[in-house]
Enzyme design. Structure first.
Site, short mmCIF file in Angstrom:
data_model
loop_
_atom_site.label_atom_id
_atom_site.label_comp_id
_atom_site.label_asym_id
_atom_site.label_seq_id
_atom_site.Cartn_x
_atom_site.Cartn_y
_atom_site.Cartn_z
N HIS A 164 32.81 49.69 70.05
CA HIS A 164 31.97 50.79 69.05
C HIS A 164 31.37 49.78 67.96
CE1 HIS A 164 30.73 53.65 66.22
NE2 HIS A 164 31.80 53.46 65.45
N ASP A 167 26.01 53.49 62.52
CA ASP A 167 27.17 53.96 63.44
C ASP A 167 26.99 55.39 64.04
OD1 ASP A 167 29.90 54.37 63.42
OD2 ASP A 167 30.23 55.45 61.45
N ASP A 200 -0.79 68.66 72.71
CA ASP A 200 -0.81 67.31 72.19
C ASP A 200 0.68 66.70 72.49
OD1 ASP A 200 0.37 69.09 70.22
OD2 ASP A 200 -0.26 67.83 68.56
N HIS A 204 33.30 47.82 60.22
CA HIS A 204 33.18 49.07 59.44
C HIS A 204 34.23 49.97 59.55
CE1 HIS A 204 31.36 50.77 63.08
NE2 HIS A 204 31.73 51.89 62.75
N GLU A 229 39.46 51.97 57.34
CA GLU A 229 39.91 53.30 57.63
C GLU A 229 41.05 53.46 58.71
OE1 GLU A 229 36.82 55.91 58.52
OE2 GLU A 229 38.01 57.53 58.53
N ASP A 230 40.90 52.83 59.81
CA ASP A 230 41.50 52.96 60.94
C ASP A 230 42.68 52.00 61.26
OD1 ASP A 230 40.07 55.33 61.24
OD2 ASP A 230 38.57 54.49 62.79
MN MN Z 1 32.42 53.92 63.30
#
Ligand code: MN
Length: 739
Positions: A63, A154, A274, A88, A92-93
């Site tokens: 990812h 992301d 169109d 990134h 957080e993780d």
């Molecule tokens: Mn992400």
């Protein structure tokens, strides 16, 4: 390790190496230092995410690599952004902290990661897309434009891999994408990303419609190809003769834009004519770009009659987001209008990849166009008159509208949204100029404030120190800035006046020997048919109401006393309007368990919230406010479709009250286990049961018990006790029983 697993692991490692090599290839024009830095970020991310897998089962590292690659390939961002994109999700993780990032990669990268983490906390980890959240997100984003760009990358990768997510997640992510990210991409000139985000959103929110348009496009593609070939052939011949280097393509319109047209015009696919545009991209030297484009235009219109109303010259005056192109619509031999877009390869790259591509051509770091835009957002965020909800409406209004450009008397260019009035222009110049504006001269002619500006107008504002913003001004301004400034000034004026009204009413009530309790106020508000306290006081101050009517109030309504029942029944749509008004005033938190409750609320049976749960209120048409858990299965749909009916809610001390909640227990079927369970519940913990249901199949039992508990802590305590019973395998909370 079994041979198969080892084989699989080796294959995965190889795939990771390949995908990293792809990223490096995409990071063009990098120095040795850049390469080292990217390598370091990759190693750090790889190590940090090593135990994690995505929903699809693949190693997580794919990812961040993919996000970094989008940054490099599709947005043309440089090393700092690639490094930040690789990292990134780490703060957080994973166990990495912001300090770790800063000591390894420096302040700049750390600041971007911090922004990305904050956004993720607000958007990705709440089920709600409420206005307040957007404000927070936009504040964070506006600090560094790279935060927005990486966040968009992301989101794009998450949308591309949405397949493996749960249905409700898919819907939530798709609706946010359409609501926030696609407009942002549009505003930043990232045309390709905007289009792909919209198409993917539609694919997941309306799969059948998406599939239908996709297959019809496929079926009609041969006819289109033939048409485009014959349409282009005389143009090609003459461009070759003129010695212009070019490429020419038929560009299909996006599925989303076709869908929007079908919906807006209420016509089937077959009546959308169109479905594509012809795009001619010249390979021109910088000094020849403009001349080449006009020469192409001249050749095209030698063969096909142009529609004079449909010529758009964004080469002489680029759009606010940097877009440059020449658009014309010409009549084809079969009698159909065809849109032709003419631009140089530089303009084409900017059109598709946004401003970052622009910097590349400029060869410097001039981010001034972004900065103008971000300054405007910042401006607006710092002065939030009105509620957060109005903020989102106003903000979106500005995001979607196209722009016009007008000039100051000194010849400075200003961008304004389509439909902007002279008054909008005045506020664009300065708040004080707007507030004191009495008229304007447009191209030296005197016009009223409401005059709608056109591109190219030269505008001079006339002011007077006696002028003050007026209510009806709101009818002819379209910019968020003007709206918010006018609203906040009106509110101030109104508040000052209302203060008198409040005193007048209090005096009157005192003389009539009525209490000025909040209940009585509510009754008075109802009686005079106004929507808020402020409006009530304001109208009283203006002498619009006969306060003597209050004398007869007690026998007419029979209850101008503090009521004994604390809840007021809300039962009609007028009441809904009233609730929405309260909601609008920002006075909008339902406090569950508060005495003298100003809202009528009930706990929703679909998710049975109990104290300790994160909750929100939903204003229903006939049942007052329903309290739901934010992770209630219905919450997503309510929040994305009826954001304006969501109110905040919080719990307040109600230790004495018991709330209904459901527990599901599974375990090994055993004589006496039901007995053990009920004993713990009722005897040891003194919890009351509402219902109990046990079923068993092939030696496994499943039980559903509805119990009355005080809060989440209490429920957790109970669950833990139950889990300790011999034979119990799992204990889980359930939202509602299938009673
Ligand atoms: Mn992400």
């Amino acid at each position: 390790m079994p041979a198969k697993a080892a084989e699989r692991e080796e294959a995965e490692k190889k795939a990771v190496r390949n995908s990293y090599a792809g990223l490096l290839r995409a990071a063009k024009k990098r120095s040795k230092t850049d390469t080292k830095l990217i390598r370091k970020a990759f190693d750090v991310a790889l190590e940090a995410h090593k135990e994690m897998r995505r929903k699809s089962g693949e190693p997580y590292i794919f990812h961040p690599i993919a996000v970094a690659r989008i940054c490099a390939d599709e947005i043309n961002l440089g090393t700092t952004s690639i490094v930040a994109a690789l990292l990134h999700d780490t703060v957080e993780d994973t166990n990495l902290t912001l300090d770790d990032i800063q000591s390894m990669f420096g302040k700049k990268v750390a600041k971007i990661i911090d922004g990305l983490t904050k956004i993720s906390e607000v958007i990705d980890h709440t089920n709600s897309i409420q206005a307040e959240n957007f404000r927070k997100v936009l504040v964070t984003m506006s600090e560094d434009v790279r935060v927005i760009l990486i966040k968009l990358a992301d989101r794009l990768h998450n949308m591309r891999t949405l397949e493996s997510m749960r249905r409700d997640k898919q819907l939530k992510i798709a609706s946010e994408t359409l609501f926030l990210y696609a407009p942002l991409a549009h505003r930043l000139g990232l045309y390709n990303i905007k289009t792909e985000l919209e198409d993917l959103s539609l694919k997941y929110s309306e799969p059948e419609i998406y599939a239908e348009i996709e297959s019809k496009l496929k079926k009609t593609s041969d006819v289109r190809t033939r048409f485009i070939r014959s349409f282009s052939s005389p143009i090609r011949r003459n461009l070759d003769l003129a010695g212009i280097k070019y490429s020419i393509q038929g560009r299909p319109k996006s599925i989303f834009s076709i869908y929007t047209k079908m919906k807006n015009k209420n016509v089937p696919f077959e009546e959308i004519y169109d479905l594509f545009a012809i795009r001619i991209v010249t390979r021109s030297r910088p000094e020849r770009e403009k001349a080449d484009c006009w020469q192409v235009y001249s050749i095209v219109t030698d063969f096909y009659q142009p529609n004079p109303d449909r010529l758009r010259d964004w080469i002489s005056t680029p759009k606010g987001n940097g877009y440059e192109s020449l658009h014309t619509t010409v009549m084809s031999p079969s009698g159909k209008w065809v849109e032709v877009q003419i631009r140089s390869n530089r303009m084409d790259e900017i059109a598709e990849k946004g401003y970052a591509a622009h910097w590349k051509y400029k060869g410097d770091n001039s981010e001034s166009a972004y900065d103008d835009w971000l300054n405007r957002i910042r401006d607006y965020l710092q002065d939030p008159a009105g509620s957060a909800l109005e903020f989102v409406d106003d903000f979106k209004l500005n995001l979607f509208s196209d722009e016009i450009f007008v000039f100051t008397p000194q010849g400075d260019l200003r961008n304004l949204p389509q439909g902007a009035s002279a008054l909008d222009f005045a506020f664009e110049i300065h708040t004080q100029v707007g507030a004191h504006c009495i008229g304007a001269k447009v191209n030296h002619k005197l016009v009223p404030l409401s005059y709608q500006l056109k591109s190219g107008d030269q505008v001079e504002i006339i002011t007077s120190s006696k002028q003050k913003p007026k209510e009806d001004w709101l009818k002819f301004v379209v910019t968020a800035k003007a709206r918010s400034k006018i609203k906040s000034s009106l509110k101030d004026q109104k508040r000052t006046i209302a203060e008198n009204g409040k005193q007048m009413l209090e005096k009157k009530l005192k003389s009539l020997k009525y209490r000025s309790s909040s209940y009585n106020l509510k009754e008075i508000i109802k009686h005079y048919k106004v929507t808020s306290e402020l409006d009530l006081y304001y109208m009283i101050a203006l002498d619009r109401f006969d306060l003597n009517e209050l004398k007869e109030f007690d026998y007419k309504n029979g209850k101008l006393e503090a009521p004994s029942a604390t809840q007021v029944q809300i039962d009609d749509s007028e009441a809904l309007q009233e609730m929405l008004q309260i909601r609008k005033k920002g006075d909008d938190t339902v406090v569950i368990g508060e005495e003298m409750e100003k809202f009528d609320y009930t706990l929703s049976p679909c998710c049975n919230p109990i104290p300790g749960d994160e909750v929100f209120g939903f204003i229903t048409i006939n049942d007052g406010i329903k309290i739901h858990k934010t992770n209630c299965p219905n919450a997503m749909q309510l929040m994305s479709n009826y954001a304006y009916r969501i109110v905040k809610a919080r719990w307040m001390g109600q230790e004495s009250i018991a709330f209904l909640s459901g527990i599901k227990i599974t375990g090994i079927d055993d004589v006496g286990i039901v007995n053990a369970i009920t004993k713990i519940i009722s005897q040891e913990l003194h919890v009351n049961m509402k219902s109990i249901k046990f079923e068993s199949h092939d030696g496994i039992f499943e039980g559903q018990i509805m119990v009355f508990v005080h809060d989440t802590k209490h429920l957790k305590q109970l669950s833990e006790k139950l889990r300790k019973i011999d034979g119990v395998i799992n204990v889980a909370r359930i939202d509602s029983t299938s009673e």
